[in-house]
Design a protein around this motif. Structure first.
Motif, PDB file in Angstrom:
ATOM      1  N   VAL A 192      69.697  39.425  79.804  1.00 25.88           N
ATOM      2  CA  VAL A 192      69.700  38.250  78.942  1.00 25.88           C
ATOM      3  C   VAL A 192      68.325  38.138  78.291  1.00 25.88           C
ATOM      4  CG1 VAL A 192      69.916  35.746  78.808  1.00 25.88           C
ATOM      5  CG2 VAL A 192      71.422  37.053  80.319  1.00 25.88           C
ATOM      6  N   LEU A 193      68.327  37.968  76.987  1.00 25.19           N
ATOM      7  CA  LEU A 193      67.106  37.820  76.208  1.00 25.19           C
ATOM      8  C   LEU A 193      67.080  36.408  75.639  1.00 25.19           C
ATOM      9  CD1 LEU A 193      64.604  39.127  74.981  1.00 25.19           C
ATOM     10  CD2 LEU A 193      66.045  40.133  73.214  1.00 25.19           C
ATOM     11  N   LEU A 194      66.098  35.611  76.067  1.00 22.55           N
ATOM     12  CA  LEU A 194      65.984  34.224  75.643  1.00 22.55           C
ATOM     13  C   LEU A 194      64.834  34.083  74.654  1.00 22.55           C
ATOM     14  CD1 LEU A 194      66.036  32.623  79.211  1.00 22.55           C
ATOM     15  CD2 LEU A 194      67.994  32.835  77.721  1.00 22.55           C
ATOM     16  N   THR A 195      65.033  33.316  73.577  1.00 18.19           N
ATOM     17  CA  THR A 195      63.914  32.937  72.719  1.00 18.19           C
ATOM     18  C   THR A 195      63.762  31.427  72.797  1.00 18.19           C
ATOM     19  OG1 THR A 195      65.141  32.534  70.650  1.00 18.19           O
ATOM     20  CG2 THR A 195      64.544  34.819  71.162  1.00 18.19           C
ATOM     21  N   ALA A 196      62.513  30.960  72.764  1.00 16.46           N
ATOM     22  CA  ALA A 196      62.258  29.523  72.899  1.00 16.46           C
ATOM     23  C   ALA A 196      60.856  29.221  72.384  1.00 16.46           C
ATOM     24  CB  ALA A 196      62.374  29.079  74.360  1.00 16.46           C
ATOM     25  N   ARG A 197      60.707  28.015  71.825  1.00 15.26           N
ATOM     26  CA  ARG A 197      59.366  27.580  71.433  1.00 15.26           C
ATOM     27  C   ARG A 197      58.505  27.334  72.676  1.00 15.26           C
ATOM     28  NH1 ARG A 197      62.433  24.907  67.274  1.00 15.26           N
ATOM     29  NH2 ARG A 197      62.716  23.049  68.563  1.00 15.26           N
ATOM     30  N   LEU A 242      74.389  42.872  76.893  1.00 15.73           N
ATOM     31  CA  LEU A 242      73.146  42.203  76.515  1.00 15.73           C
ATOM     32  C   LEU A 242      73.498  40.871  75.857  1.00 15.73           C
ATOM     33  CD1 LEU A 242      70.066  42.140  76.041  1.00 15.73           C
ATOM     34  CD2 LEU A 242      70.480  43.293  73.850  1.00 15.73           C
ATOM     35  N   ILE A 243      72.978  39.785  76.414  1.00 20.20           N
ATOM     36  CA  ILE A 243      73.240  38.447  75.894  1.00 20.20           C
ATOM     37  C   ILE A 243      71.939  37.897  75.309  1.00 20.20           C
ATOM     38  CG2 ILE A 243      74.153  36.159  76.424  1.00 20.20           C
ATOM     39  CD1 ILE A 243      76.096  38.468  77.012  1.00 20.20           C
ATOM     40  N   VAL A 244      71.964  37.523  74.050  1.00 18.60           N
ATOM     41  CA  VAL A 244      70.811  36.909  73.397  1.00 18.60           C
ATOM     42  C   VAL A 244      71.103  35.419  73.222  1.00 18.60           C
ATOM     43  CG1 VAL A 244      69.300  36.879  71.376  1.00 18.60           C
ATOM     44  CG2 VAL A 244      70.286  39.045  72.167  1.00 18.60           C
ATOM     45  N   LEU A 245      70.316  34.578  73.889  1.00 17.78           N
ATOM     46  CA  LEU A 245      70.414  33.126  73.741  1.00 17.78           C
ATOM     47  C   LEU A 245      69.210  32.678  72.928  1.00 17.78           C
ATOM     48  CD1 LEU A 245      71.491  32.134  77.376  1.00 17.78           C
ATOM     49  CD2 LEU A 245      72.939  32.547  75.370  1.00 17.78           C
ATOM     50  N   ASP A 246      69.461  32.277  71.705  1.00 17.93           N
ATOM     51  CA  ASP A 246      68.415  32.101  70.699  1.00 17.93           C
ATOM     52  C   ASP A 246      68.033  30.630  70.543  1.00 17.93           C
ATOM     53  OD1 ASP A 246      66.628  32.766  68.747  1.00 17.93           O
ATOM     54  OD2 ASP A 246      68.120  33.184  67.210  1.00 17.93           O
ATOM     55  N   ASP A 247      66.711  30.350  70.590  1.00 22.32           N
ATOM     56  CA  ASP A 247      66.156  29.016  70.355  1.00 22.32           C
ATOM     57  C   ASP A 247      66.566  28.039  71.460  1.00 22.32           C
ATOM     58  OD1 ASP A 247      65.969  26.763  67.464  1.00 22.32           O
ATOM     59  OD2 ASP A 247      64.555  27.198  69.081  1.00 22.32           O
ATOM     60  N   VAL A 248      66.308  28.420  72.687  1.00 23.99           N
ATOM     61  CA  VAL A 248      66.666  27.607  73.850  1.00 23.99           C
ATOM     62  C   VAL A 248      65.742  26.391  73.922  1.00 23.99           C
ATOM     63  CG1 VAL A 248      66.731  27.585  76.381  1.00 23.99           C
ATOM     64  CG2 VAL A 248      67.565  29.579  75.103  1.00 23.99           C
ATOM     65  N   ALA A 249      66.317  25.223  74.196  1.00 20.59           N
ATOM     66  CA  ALA A 249      65.534  23.989  74.241  1.00 20.59           C
ATOM     67  C   ALA A 249      64.859  23.781  75.583  1.00 20.59           C
ATOM     68  CB  ALA A 249      66.424  22.788  73.912  1.00 20.59           C
ATOM     69  N   GLY A 258      57.001  31.251  71.713  1.00 21.31           N
ATOM     70  CA  GLY A 258      55.982  31.169  70.676  1.00 21.31           C
ATOM     71  C   GLY A 258      56.256  30.028  69.727  1.00 21.31           C
ATOM     72  N   PRO A 259      55.303  29.706  68.865  1.00 21.65           N
ATOM     73  CA  PRO A 259      55.458  28.575  67.942  1.00 21.65           C
ATOM     74  C   PRO A 259      56.625  28.784  66.990  1.00 21.65           C
ATOM     75  CG  PRO A 259      53.182  29.380  67.986  1.00 21.65           C
ATOM     76  CD  PRO A 259      54.016  30.385  68.717  1.00 21.65           C
TER      77      PRO A 259
END
Length: 628
Positions: free
Chosen positions: A415-420, A391-398, A313-314
């Motif tokens: 694994v939980l990834l967050t990304a724009r 549980l692995i959270v990788l935050d703000d993946v490029a 998401g943005p």
């Protein structure tokens, strides 16, 4: 930001102008200082040098030189200042030092001509050496980078200008990160004594910066000052409790226990194991809404077979807050650990896969002493994932490449990834795309920060604030934090400020939290083609959206080329599309209002196709108007 007594960088080859920002703004040629002219001209040069080899829009320069009310002759005056700079630097130089480019001006400068470029190159080389395991070389290169800094803060003579101050603060933040890298490298090579005093001074100036604290604790411990090291932790714990109502992170607590219980020197990065516990950021006390999205995350991530889930998401839409909330709620499903790792450095630059792998190994107790070969470390990490349920959270993946080797091939870990962006290149993943929440949820978030009674006293103004923020959780939260401090400020007056397109992003700052900086990070991630396309479609937005036909005209491309351009922007998170299936011709695509404002600021009205645009909110939906 003075660190230790150092000498400024030295000029380059004879006949070359050497610029310096790491102190007062200055330029020398053949050892002779160059007069940089009156204050307004120096402000222009400071901004151009802060963004070397990059077009700086005329509007940005105007705001820096005349923050209140620019004169009618502002553009002509800027031309005069640029012309004077050309005369100053251009003698015998046919390259054209200052050129007109993309609706603004670009100052051409090479690494050997500007201290900040040299600083960046040395810092990158030092980090690369550290990732290879060559810590002595890393420490030497990082120290060379730090030695470019003068004894006064960067651009200290021009920091009464808000625009220059913002650039200077960005430089200071980078310097702090490099100092931490250098100190950790020295500590890990057994040379903690050279870093201990400087760390103490910096902790006094940045008391909440945990990485500095950890390095200071390690340096004291390694030099035999265990009681002082433990006292550093205790002071930090009391400070967090008193000022923020928080506890130190699990990483810091683990470092403290290691020192307290084992009485031996800790590694620079702190030996930390999340096995059987958690290494997560604090859960937000102001988290509201997102019931459906949270339920999906809990259901998919917590499945007994394990899963990989991408939350996209943005910028500022609340991806990290949602992921952290889910990770806290999944304690019972992951008895062997929950780990959070940021995929970017503090300056927004993406971290390498090996860098994140090294941190994951330390957090989960996979790494042994020293830095293993990357291939061996990857195999060890996959072996650990196959034998544990974590549980692995990788935050703000490029991007996809930075995380491919970190995702489990077998086993029951999630694994939980967050990304724009969408990270479309990852296979066999579950996806959740976050949009801005509804108006009611955004009002609820605002109310938790300013108080329900205050919100109810002028609900109409609160609605205007939320709409001006596009319901973006980050912007609403920043508004709430700002209003919580400015108790005297009527909600209607603050709503008026946010309605003003020239002031909105300046208002959305609370302490060190800035909406503009988040938007800027997303803008920097875009490639040149996506930037150009976004600049044009952002100028189209009307009632928050644009159609394929209007995009074709703005981009001057055929239908297929326009679809590719728009879908590329959707993949980056800059443009949102309908949630249901619809043909490209029937779809209404959207660019968030605040992103429209930032794109106008970064790209300039010439690129967006607007002259003096204004985003009007009145009493209804957002509209982008084009005056004149």
């Amino acid at each position: 930001m003075p660190l230790t007594p150092v000498r400024p960088g030295s000029p380059g080859s004879p006949g070359t102008v050497y610029f310096s920002l790491l102190g007062p703004l200055s330029a020398v040629i053949d050892g002779r200082p160059l007069p940089l002219g009156p204050r307004k001209q120096r402000l222009v040069l400071a901004i151009l040098l802060s963004r070397p080899n990059t077009p700086v829009p005329v509007d940005v320069l105007t705001d820096v030189v005349w923050p209140e009310a620019p004169p009618r002759t502002a553009r002509k005056n800027l031309q005069v200042y640029v012309s004077a700079a050309r005369s100053l630097f251009g003698a015998g130089d046919d390259r054209g030092r200052v050129v007109h480019d993309c609706g603004g001006y670009r100052l051409r400068v090479e690494e050997g001509e500007l201290d900040t470029l040299r600083f960046r190159t040395l810092a990158r080389a030092g980090r690369a050496a550290g990732e290879r395991g060559d810590l002595r070389t890393a420490a030497r290169l990082l120290r060379e980078a730090l030695d470019l800094w003068g004894e006064r803060p960067p651009l200290h003579d021009l920091r009464d200008s808000a625009g220059v101050a913002e650039e200077a603060e960005r430089l200071e933040a980078r310097c702090l990160t490099v100092y931490e890298d250098w100190a950790e490298a020295e500590i890990e090579t057994g040379r903690a004594g050279v870093a201990v005093d400087g760390l103490r001074d910096l902790v006094e100036r940045h008391p909440f910066r945990e990485r500095l604290r950890a390095a200071w604790m390690n340096s004291l411990h390694q030099t035999g000052r265990q009681a002082e090291a433990l006292a550093v932790y205790d002071d930090y714990r009391q400070l967090l409790a008193r000022e923020l109502g928080l506890e130190p992170s699990p990483a810091m607590a683990g470092l403290y226990r290691a020192m307290l219980g084992e009485g031996r020197a800790a590694r620079a990065a702190a030996p930390r194991s999340a096995a059987g516990g958690a290494s997560l950021p604090a859960d937000s006390r102001h988290f509201t809404g997102r019931e459906d999205e949270l339920a999906r995350l809990l259901d998919v991530s917590g499945s007994p077979e394990g899963a990989v889930l991408v939350v996209s998401g943005p910028a500022g839409v609340g991806k990290s807050a949602l992921a952290v909330r889910a990770a806290h709620l999944l304690a019972g499903s992951f008895p062997e650990g929950r780990v959070h790792v940021r995929a970017r450095r503090e300056d927004g630059a993406p971290r390498t896969r090996n860098d994140m792998l090294d941190e994951l190994g330390r957090l989960c107790g996979v790494s042994g002493p020293g830095r293993p070969d990357p291939a061996q470390a990857g195999d060890a990490w996959q072996d650990w994932l196959s034998r544990h349920r974590a549980l692995i959270v990788l935050d703000d993946v490029a991007d996809e490449a930075s995380v491919r080797g970190l995702l489990p091939r077998t086993g029951r870990s999630s694994v939980l990834l967050t990304a724009r962006g969408q990270l479309a290149g990852l296979e066999a993943v579950h996806r959740t795309a976050l949009a801005a929440p509804g108006e009611d949820e955004a009002l609820e978030l605002l109310g938790t920060l300013i108080g329900g009674d205050r919100l109810r006293t002028d609900r109409a103004a609160a609605v205007r604030i939320v709409r001006a923020c596009g319901s973006l959780p980050l912007a609403v939260a920043v508004s709430g934090m700002r209003l919580a401090v400015l108790r005297h400020l009527p909600l209607a007056e603050y709503a008026d400020r946010l309605d003003d397109p020239a002031a909105a992003l300046d208002e959305l700052v609370a302490g060190d939290v800035s909406v503009r900086s988040r938007l800027a990070a997303g803008w920097r991630d875009l490639g040149p083609r996506d930037r150009g396309a976004l600049a044009r479609v952002a100028g189209l937005a009307w009632d928050g959206g644009f159609t394929l036909e209007r995009a074709m005209a703005a981009l001057d491309r055929d239908e297929r080329g326009t679809i590719r351009a728009v879908e590329s922007l959707i993949d980056t998170g800059a443009v949102t599309s309908p949630s249901g299936e619809v043909t490209a011709h029937a779809a209404l695509y959207e660019v968030p209002r605040l992103l429209c404002l930032y794109v106008r600021e970064a790209a300039g009205p010439e690129e967006t196709g607007l002259r003096e645009p204004a985003l009007s909110f009145g009493g209804g939906a957002p509209r982008l108007l084009s005056r004149g």
